[in-house]
Design a protein around this motif. Structure first.
Motif, PDB file in Angstrom:
ATOM      1  N   GLN A   1      30.810 -52.017 -42.363  1.00  0.00           N
ATOM      2  CA  GLN A   1      30.721 -50.658 -42.873  1.00  0.00           C
ATOM      3  C   GLN A   1      29.927 -50.548 -44.172  1.00  0.00           C
ATOM      4  O   GLN A   1      29.685 -49.435 -44.653  1.00  0.00           O
ATOM      5  CB  GLN A   1      32.131 -50.098 -43.089  1.00  0.00           C
ATOM      6  N   LEU A   2      29.554 -51.678 -44.747  1.00  0.00           N
ATOM      7  CA  LEU A   2      28.739 -51.660 -45.960  1.00  0.00           C
ATOM      8  C   LEU A   2      27.281 -51.913 -45.611  1.00  0.00           C
ATOM      9  O   LEU A   2      26.973 -52.577 -44.625  1.00  0.00           O
ATOM     10  CB  LEU A   2      29.226 -52.726 -46.946  1.00  0.00           C
ATOM     11  N   GLU A   3      26.391 -51.407 -46.415  1.00  0.00           N
ATOM     12  CA  GLU A   3      24.959 -51.552 -46.148  1.00  0.00           C
ATOM     13  C   GLU A   3      24.422 -52.847 -46.742  1.00  0.00           C
ATOM     14  O   GLU A   3      23.406 -52.858 -47.444  1.00  0.00           O
ATOM     15  CB  GLU A   3      24.200 -50.346 -46.715  1.00  0.00           C
ATOM     16  N   ILE A   4      25.095 -53.941 -46.442  1.00  0.00           N
ATOM     17  CA  ILE A   4      24.645 -55.220 -46.964  1.00  0.00           C
ATOM     18  C   ILE A   4      23.590 -55.802 -46.030  1.00  0.00           C
ATOM     19  O   ILE A   4      23.698 -55.697 -44.801  1.00  0.00           O
ATOM     20  CB  ILE A   4      25.830 -56.196 -47.150  1.00  0.00           C
ATOM     21  N   LYS A   5      22.564 -56.384 -46.615  1.00  0.00           N
ATOM     22  CA  LYS A   5      21.431 -56.910 -45.850  1.00  0.00           C
ATOM     23  C   LYS A   5      21.667 -58.372 -45.515  1.00  0.00           C
ATOM     24  O   LYS A   5      21.814 -59.211 -46.399  1.00  0.00           O
ATOM     25  CB  LYS A   5      20.145 -56.752 -46.680  1.00  0.00           C
ATOM     26  N   ALA A   6      21.733 -58.683 -44.233  1.00  0.00           N
ATOM     27  CA  ALA A   6      21.906 -60.060 -43.798  1.00  0.00           C
ATOM     28  C   ALA A   6      20.542 -60.690 -43.474  1.00  0.00           C
ATOM     29  O   ALA A   6      19.628 -59.987 -43.029  1.00  0.00           O
ATOM     30  CB  ALA A   6      22.818 -60.118 -42.577  1.00  0.00           C
ATOM     31  N   PRO A   7      20.419 -62.002 -43.720  1.00  0.00           N
ATOM     32  CA  PRO A   7      21.435 -62.888 -44.270  1.00  0.00           C
ATOM     33  C   PRO A   7      21.546 -62.719 -45.792  1.00  0.00           C
ATOM     34  O   PRO A   7      20.540 -62.590 -46.485  1.00  0.00           O
ATOM     35  CB  PRO A   7      20.936 -64.275 -43.904  1.00  0.00           C
ATOM     36  N   PHE A   8      22.764 -62.735 -46.277  1.00  0.00           N
ATOM     37  CA  PHE A   8      23.037 -62.555 -47.700  1.00  0.00           C
ATOM     38  C   PHE A   8      23.545 -63.868 -48.302  1.00  0.00           C
ATOM     39  O   PHE A   8      23.815 -64.839 -47.577  1.00  0.00           O
ATOM     40  CB  PHE A   8      24.070 -61.438 -47.909  1.00  0.00           C
ATOM     41  N   VAL A   9      23.670 -63.889 -49.601  1.00  0.00           N
ATOM     42  CA  VAL A   9      24.189 -65.055 -50.319  1.00  0.00           C
ATOM     43  C   VAL A   9      25.592 -64.730 -50.809  1.00  0.00           C
ATOM     44  O   VAL A   9      25.825 -63.658 -51.381  1.00  0.00           O
ATOM     45  CB  VAL A   9      23.274 -65.436 -51.500  1.00  0.00           C
ATOM     46  N   THR A  10      26.519 -65.627 -50.572  1.00  0.00           N
ATOM     47  CA  THR A  10      27.892 -65.428 -51.028  1.00  0.00           C
ATOM     48  C   THR A  10      28.136 -66.260 -52.278  1.00  0.00           C
ATOM     49  O   THR A  10      27.681 -67.405 -52.380  1.00  0.00           O
ATOM     50  CB  THR A  10      28.901 -65.824 -49.945  1.00  0.00           C
ATOM     51  N   VAL A  11      28.862 -65.677 -53.225  1.00  0.00           N
ATOM     52  CA  VAL A  11      29.224 -66.354 -54.470  1.00  0.00           C
ATOM     53  C   VAL A  11      30.741 -66.379 -54.547  1.00  0.00           C
ATOM     54  O   VAL A  11      31.383 -65.328 -54.587  1.00  0.00           O
ATOM     55  CB  VAL A  11      28.651 -65.627 -55.700  1.00  0.00           C
ATOM     56  N   GLY A  12      31.326 -67.570 -54.555  1.00  0.00           N
ATOM     57  CA  GLY A  12      32.774 -67.684 -54.611  1.00  0.00           C
ATOM     58  C   GLY A  12      33.225 -68.346 -55.902  1.00  0.00           C
ATOM     59  O   GLY A  12      32.816 -69.479 -56.198  1.00  0.00           O
ATOM     60  N   TYR A  13      34.045 -67.643 -56.654  1.00  0.00           N
ATOM     61  CA  TYR A  13      34.557 -68.159 -57.925  1.00  0.00           C
ATOM     62  C   TYR A  13      35.951 -68.743 -57.709  1.00  0.00           C
ATOM     63  O   TYR A  13      36.835 -68.082 -57.166  1.00  0.00           O
ATOM     64  CB  TYR A  13      34.601 -67.028 -58.955  1.00  0.00           C
ATOM     65  N   SER A  14      36.143 -70.005 -58.127  1.00  0.00           N
ATOM     66  CA  SER A  14      37.455 -70.649 -58.077  1.00  0.00           C
ATOM     67  C   SER A  14      37.990 -70.648 -56.643  1.00  0.00           C
ATOM     68  O   SER A  14      37.328 -71.148 -55.736  1.00  0.00           O
ATOM     69  CB  SER A  14      38.399 -69.928 -59.044  1.00  0.00           C
ATOM     70  N   LEU A  15      39.166 -70.073 -56.404  1.00  0.00           N
ATOM     71  CA  LEU A  15      39.722 -69.986 -55.053  1.00  0.00           C
ATOM     72  C   LEU A  15      38.777 -69.243 -54.116  1.00  0.00           C
ATOM     73  O   LEU A  15      38.730 -69.525 -52.915  1.00  0.00           O
ATOM     74  CB  LEU A  15      41.084 -69.286 -55.098  1.00  0.00           C
ATOM     75  N   GLY A  16      38.005 -68.308 -54.659  1.00  0.00           N
ATOM     76  CA  GLY A  16      37.028 -67.584 -53.847  1.00  0.00           C
ATOM     77  C   GLY A  16      36.004 -68.490 -53.205  1.00  0.00           C
ATOM     78  O   GLY A  16      35.408 -68.147 -52.178  1.00  0.00           O
ATOM     79  N   GLY A  17      35.772 -69.678 -53.793  1.00  0.00           N
ATOM     80  CA  GLY A  17      34.838 -70.622 -53.199  1.00  0.00           C
ATOM     81  C   GLY A  17      35.285 -71.092 -51.828  1.00  0.00           C
ATOM     82  O   GLY A  17      34.458 -71.343 -50.944  1.00  0.00           O
ATOM     83  N   LEU A  18      36.598 -71.223 -51.636  1.00  0.00           N
ATOM     84  CA  LEU A  18      37.109 -71.610 -50.321  1.00  0.00           C
ATOM     85  C   LEU A  18      36.924 -70.490 -49.314  1.00  0.00           C
ATOM     86  O   LEU A  18      36.539 -70.718 -48.155  1.00  0.00           O
ATOM     87  CB  LEU A  18      38.589 -71.976 -50.429  1.00  0.00           C
ATOM     88  N   TYR A  19      37.187 -69.263 -49.734  1.00  0.00           N
ATOM     89  CA  TYR A  19      37.048 -68.126 -48.813  1.00  0.00           C
ATOM     90  C   TYR A  19      35.602 -67.955 -48.344  1.00  0.00           C
ATOM     91  O   TYR A  19      35.357 -67.662 -47.163  1.00  0.00           O
ATOM     92  CB  TYR A  19      37.550 -66.843 -49.476  1.00  0.00           C
ATOM     93  N   VAL A  20      34.629 -68.108 -49.249  1.00  0.00           N
ATOM     94  CA  VAL A  20      33.237 -67.928 -48.818  1.00  0.00           C
ATOM     95  C   VAL A  20      32.786 -69.073 -47.922  1.00  0.00           C
ATOM     96  O   VAL A  20      31.965 -68.873 -47.010  1.00  0.00           O
ATOM     97  CB  VAL A  20      32.274 -67.754 -50.019  1.00  0.00           C
ATOM     98  N   ARG A  21      33.306 -70.267 -48.153  1.00  0.00           N
ATOM     99  CA  ARG A  21      32.977 -71.386 -47.269  1.00  0.00           C
ATOM    100  C   ARG A  21      33.498 -71.122 -45.855  1.00  0.00           C
ATOM    101  O   ARG A  21      32.823 -71.420 -44.863  1.00  0.00           O
ATOM    102  CB  ARG A  21      33.569 -72.691 -47.809  1.00  0.00           C
ATOM    103  N   HIS A  22      34.686 -70.567 -45.756  1.00  0.00           N
ATOM    104  CA  HIS A  22      35.257 -70.281 -44.445  1.00  0.00           C
ATOM    105  C   HIS A  22      34.452 -69.209 -43.730  1.00  0.00           C
ATOM    106  O   HIS A  22      34.130 -69.348 -42.540  1.00  0.00           O
ATOM    107  CB  HIS A  22      36.716 -69.837 -44.597  1.00  0.00           C
ATOM    108  N   TYR A  23      34.105 -68.145 -44.446  1.00  0.00           N
ATOM    109  CA  TYR A  23      33.338 -67.074 -43.806  1.00  0.00           C
ATOM    110  C   TYR A  23      31.972 -67.579 -43.347  1.00  0.00           C
ATOM    111  O   TYR A  23      31.525 -67.247 -42.245  1.00  0.00           O
ATOM    112  CB  TYR A  23      33.167 -65.890 -44.759  1.00  0.00           C
ATOM    113  N   ALA A  24      31.322 -68.384 -44.169  1.00  0.00           N
ATOM    114  CA  ALA A  24      30.006 -68.905 -43.808  1.00  0.00           C
ATOM    115  C   ALA A  24      30.085 -69.813 -42.590  1.00  0.00           C
ATOM    116  O   ALA A  24      29.170 -69.837 -41.758  1.00  0.00           O
ATOM    117  CB  ALA A  24      29.403 -69.658 -44.986  1.00  0.00           C
ATOM    118  N   ALA A  25      31.178 -70.565 -42.460  1.00  0.00           N
ATOM    119  CA  ALA A  25      31.340 -71.447 -41.306  1.00  0.00           C
ATOM    120  C   ALA A  25      31.535 -70.652 -40.023  1.00  0.00           C
ATOM    121  O   ALA A  25      31.052 -71.048 -38.955  1.00  0.00           O
ATOM    122  CB  ALA A  25      32.520 -72.386 -41.529  1.00  0.00           C
TER     123      ALA A  25
END
Length: 291
Positions: A91-115
């Motif tokens: 629902q967001l107008e984000i342009k793929a492929p995009f870059v994810t930035v995960g801070y601290s615990l967020g680093g695990l969440y972005v790794r999971h989404y990217a996988a």
């Protein structure tokens, strides 16, 4: 690029709603998706996002049960979070492929989404990201909870201003520190962080199940100094895990950079360190765009 185009709102994803913020506008560089740390919110990015928005479009959101996003019944595991995030991004107008930035615990969440969605992701930035193999002892949780209750009491008792004069003004602007005090004083502050702390092991397990190796070009930005609750041997252990992770990431764009005089918190809360982080992320974006 103009930074005037700031938007904020909530999106209904079926199981609940997610609060998001966006800065800047689309350009030649990949869009950015920012994932906050444990117990954090989109406020984690108050210093970094506007700097990056001078060059590209930046999105951040509050995970369910954090910031301005209400809890739902799915919990805080990485599987549930990736499901929510996928619905949000539709629902967001984000342009793929995009870059994810995960801070601290967020680093695990972005790794999971990217996988799970490799075609949507151009690269990963792990900002002092939590490693999958780093274990937390019961004593670590007890110490963290004691600190949580202390800062919560300090903020609610009106001593936040005094604390800022004694310590915060050395690392934060008054505006950023006030946002921290407001967040720490909120009734949901301690329950939210307790839930994130108890979810760490399950999130690590979810990510490990997808594979330990990074499959996208990755930039690891890590703090060179330990925060007060962390001992030097613990920092050294985490550093080894970071080294191993980035060494196996796809070459030649993947790299690790140590921000030597920053600690885990000041990477995002100190103006100087935030500017350093933003500059490294920008350089990474430019290297991806030049491929």
């Amino acid at each position: 690029m103009s930074t005037d185009s700031f938007h904020e709102g909530s999106v209904n994803i079926g199981t609940g709603s997610l609060h998001y913020r966006s800065w800047g506008s689309a350009g030649d560089l990949p869009d950015l998706l920012l994932e906050h740390g444990g117990g954090g919110s989109t406020q984690d990015w108050n210093l970094i996002a506007p700097l990056l928005a001078e060059h590209t479009r930046v999105f951040a959101y509050d995970r369910a049960g954090s910031g301005s996003s209400p809890r739902d019944d799915l919990g805080r595991g990485a599987v549930a979070n990736s499901q929510r995030l996928s619905k949000l991004l539709e629902q967001l107008e984000i342009k793929a492929p995009f870059v994810t930035v995960g801070y601290s615990l967020g680093g695990l969440y972005v790794r999971h989404y990217a996988a799970l969605h490799p075609e949507q992701v151009a690269g990963l930035v792990l900002l002092d990201g939590t490693p999958t193999q780093h274990t937390h002892k019961p004593s670590d949780f007890k110490r963290a909870l004691r600190n949580l209750y202390l800062v919560h009491w300090t903020a609610r008792s009106g001593l936040g201003t005094l604390y800022w004069y004694l310590r915060g003004r050395k690392t934060m602007t008054r505006e950023v520190f006030q946002a921290h005090v407001d967040r720490m004083a909120a009734p949901e502050f301690v329950p939210n962080i307790k839930e994130d702390l108890h979810a760490i092991a399950s999130v690590q397990s979810d990510v490990s199940a997808c594979g330990e190796k990074l499959t996208h070009p990755s930039l690891a930005l890590i703090a060179g100094s330990a925060p007060k609750p962390m001992l030097a041997p613990q920092l050294a252990e985490v550093r080894v895990l970071h080294d191993q992770l980035i060494a196996d990431a796809p070459a030649p764009l993947s790299r690790q950079i140590v921000v030597s005089d920053a600690n885990h918190s000041t990477l995002v809360s100190d103006e100087k360190h935030a500017a350093t982080v933003a500059n490294h992320i920008l350089t990474f974006l430019q290297s991806l765009a030049a491929r």
